[in-house]
Design an enzyme around this catalytic site. Structure first.
Site: not given
Length: 357
Positions: A9, A11, A93, A95, A101, A103, A130
């Site tokens: 990940d 952020d 992604c 969205h 979606c 994804c 996280d």
């Protein structure tokens, strides 16, 4: 050979996530998480590849224009690149949750090519993030998730954990007046087993453990077979049990428990608990004294010796008509149970005590 991948990940994991709008939309908001660079360098050196998988709500819309996203993102990539860290892919992604979606994490649409090509080294690939959605994402892929936390499970701890886990290897040598035993175990690898004890049926049984536990075993035993098979089987069991226990380390993240019931007309039951406490119960009867050059009464002694050095609780029971099938079903069921018990599911010690000894 399949790839060891870390799906990471962005952020809140690689970089700090601001709490005002949860967007890194300017350079002054860009802040690396502590120790992320030395950790990724170390993991690169043991052949991990890195892929960023990130949800960026409304990216490319008025909610989050790409112009605001691109500058800090590209600067982040340049920082990592300057330190020798390359991301093989950056999967985004854009969205919103309501877009439904396929994804957006925890859905797996962004990595569908990896799943379709079956090119992942599943036991040695991880998701690091996280949020609970990252852990669910890992579950949906079928690999282990590691939940990042700047204090409780930070990059330093992830480094230590993955370095230990990537090995899960043990090498035990036992030399006595009666035997010379050399055992190597790889819990995270399978196939390429090499087993030679001088007792052909015993070799076959040990291979059943390796195959059904999905581990790799190299076992070479030279014993006093001119007397009988007792010392060879016993010392192999003691060495194998010690190697398995050593390879498990502190047992963080393992399933701990395993049970199974297989084969033909024989019904074998194995209940295994890698508790750190030794207890053994065995229920089996055989009509033959030997299967090939292997003494059937030594099956009980093998598993008793093995469990004593593994420091585990082991219950074995078999019924059936064919002694070969009964013996083989016990070794297979132990292998299956071992596979369940050693499989890493999370990053916690599987005990309310916080320790398995």
């Amino acid at each position: 050979m399949n790839d060891k991948i870390l799906f990471i990940d962005r952020d809140g994991t690689l970089i700090h996530e601001p709490k005002d709008n949860f967007q890194i939309d300017s350079l002054d908001k860009l802040l690396l998480e502590p120790y992320v660079i030395p950790t990724l360098i170390a993991l690169k050196n043991i052949k991990f590849k890195f892929i960023i998988v990130t949800n960026q709500n409304g990216l490319g819309t008025d909610l989050f224009p790409k112009t605001k996203f691109n500058k800090p993102h590209q600067f982040m990539i340049q920082i990592f690149k300057s330190q020798g860290i390359k991301f093989d892919q950056i999967l985004i992604c854009p969205h919103l949750p309501e877009d439904q979606c396929n994804c957006r994490k925890p859905k797996t649409g962004l990595i569908s090519c990896w799943l379709k090509n079956k090119s992942l080294d599943m036991p040695n690939s991880y998701v690091i993030g996280d949020r609970d959605t990252d852990i669910q994402f890992a579950h949906n892929i079928g690999i282990q998730g590691i939940k990042y936390h700047q204090i409780h499970f930070n990059w330093k701890k992830i480094h230590k954990y993955l370095m230990q886990n990537s090995h899960r290897v043990a090498h035990i040598q036992r030399i006595t007046n009666e035997t010379n035993v050399d055992v190597k175990i790889w819990l995270n690898q399978c196939d390429q087993n090499k087993i030679n004890t001088g007792i052909h049926f015993f070799d076959h049984m040990l291979e059943q453990i390796a195959i059904h536990a999905k581990i790799r075993m190299h076992i070479i035993t030279k014993g006093d077979l001119h007397i009988d098979d007792h010392h060879t089987i016993e010392d192999t069991a003691l060495s194998l049990g010690e190697a398995l226990n050593q390879a498990l380390g502190d047992k963080r993240g393992i399933g701990r428990f395993g049970f199974t019931l297989p084969m033909d007309e024989s019904i074998a039951q194995c209940i295994l608990d890698l508790s750190g406490r030794t207890y053994f119960d065995y229920q089996a009867e055989y009509s033959l004294q030997k299967i090939g050059n292997f003494s059937t009464h030594m099956i009980e002694h093998f598993f008793r010796s093995l469990s004593s050095k593994m420091h585990c609780t082991l219950h074995l029971k078999v019924i059936g008509n064919n002694d070969h099938h009964k013996a083989e079903s016990l070794f297979k069921s132990f292998g299956k149970s071992l596979n369940q018990a050693i499989y890493i599911q999370h990053n916690q010690i599987p005990s309310s005590k916080g320790i398995l000894l």
